[in-house]
Design an enzyme around this catalytic site. Structure first.
Site, PDB file in Angstrom:
ATOM      1  N   LEU A   4       0.836  -1.195   0.000  1.00  0.00           N
ATOM      2  CA  LEU A   4       0.000   0.000   0.000  1.00  0.00           C
ATOM      3  C   LEU A   4       0.870   1.244   0.000  1.00  0.00           C
ATOM      4  CD1 LEU A   4      -2.401  -1.032   2.922  1.00  0.00           C
ATOM      5  CD2 LEU A   4      -2.897  -1.170   0.480  1.00  0.00           C
ATOM      6  N   ASP A   5       0.474   2.230  -0.787  1.00  0.00           N
ATOM      7  CA  ASP A   5       1.129   3.530  -0.694  1.00  0.00           C
ATOM      8  C   ASP A   5       0.558   4.237   0.528  1.00  0.00           C
ATOM      9  OD1 ASP A   5       2.934   5.475  -1.837  1.00  0.00           O
ATOM     10  OD2 ASP A   5       1.159   6.666  -2.299  1.00  0.00           O
ATOM     11  N   LYS A   6       1.365   5.024   1.206  1.00  0.00           N
ATOM     12  CA  LYS A   6       0.888   5.699   2.419  1.00  0.00           C
ATOM     13  C   LYS A   6      -0.092   6.818   2.098  1.00  0.00           C
ATOM     14  CE  LYS A   6       3.345   8.859   4.347  1.00  0.00           C
ATOM     15  NZ  LYS A   6       2.552  10.099   4.234  1.00  0.00           N
ATOM     16  N   LYS A 186       9.383   2.532  -5.676  1.00  0.00           N
ATOM     17  CA  LYS A 186       8.116   1.875  -5.341  1.00  0.00           C
ATOM     18  C   LYS A 186       7.756   0.845  -6.406  1.00  0.00           C
ATOM     19  CE  LYS A 186       6.271   5.818  -2.783  1.00  0.00           C
ATOM     20  NZ  LYS A 186       5.212   6.841  -2.724  1.00  0.00           N
TER      21      LYS A 186
END
Length: 195
Positions: A4-6, A186
């Site tokens: 998950l991206d923050k 990422k």
């Protein structure tokens, strides 16, 4: 594994300036003014937070020339003939921008879950901004539900520093954190996790 991206996933994606600490004779207004001058050309969510804070404070925002986006590090521009950087603490250190106040304040902000941003003029640090992105109220429950259905490795990816990322991840029950990442980093990590 779930990555998950923050920003915008774990957090609301609407960062706001919550700490303004001027240094070396600058006032809060001056600090916000020059930071906003640089950030007015940036599309980054942290730049929007700085602009909103400057607008709320009613400070004048001077024009800039030679704007440069420093991917994963911040931005720089010439403001009133002076080189202004609005950058991450790690980038500031690489550029030799150091100050005892930075050493003391930056870790405190990061431990509180704030992203520290250093503002420097001609290599002199003139302030620190602490920017926080509020954790979504449902994030901890959602992470707990994901664990309950068998996802035993949830990884948060972020460009934030490790201390800030760890504070946010801990608050919602994330298993693993990969911090200080560029967008390319990422993508690489997602490919590694799916291999």
């Amino acid at each position: 594994v779930l990555a998950l991206d923050k920003t915008g996933t774990i957090t609301q994606g609407k960062p706001a300036v919550v700490t303004i600490k001027p240094l070396n004779g600058y006032s809060e207004g001056q600090l916000l003014s020059i930071a906003a001058a640089v950030e007015q050309r940036s599309e980054h969510p942290l730049a929007h937070a700085v602009m909103a804070s400057a607008n709320d404070a009613g400070v004048a925002i001077p024009a800039v020339v030679d704007f440069e986006s420093l991917t994963g590090a911040g931005a720089g521009a010439t403001v009133d003939g002076r080189q202004v950087l609005v950058v991450s603490p790690s980038f500031a250190t690489k550029r030799g921008i150091v100050d005892d106040e930075l050493d003391g304040t930056v870790p405190q902000l990061q431990a509180a879950g704030q992203t520290a941003v250093i503002v420097a003029v001609d290599g002199l640090p003139v302030g620190i901004l602490g920017i926080a992105d509020i954790v979504r109220p449902q994030a901890a429950a959602a992470i707990a539900d994901l664990h309950r259905i068998g996802l035993n490795r949830i990884v948060m990816l972020t460009g934030d520093n490790q201390l800030t990322a760890d504070a946010i991840a801990h608050s919602v029950g994330i298993d693993e954190v990969r911090a200080e990442l560029s967008p390319e980093d990422k993508s690489t990590i997602v490919r590694e996790l799916t291999a």
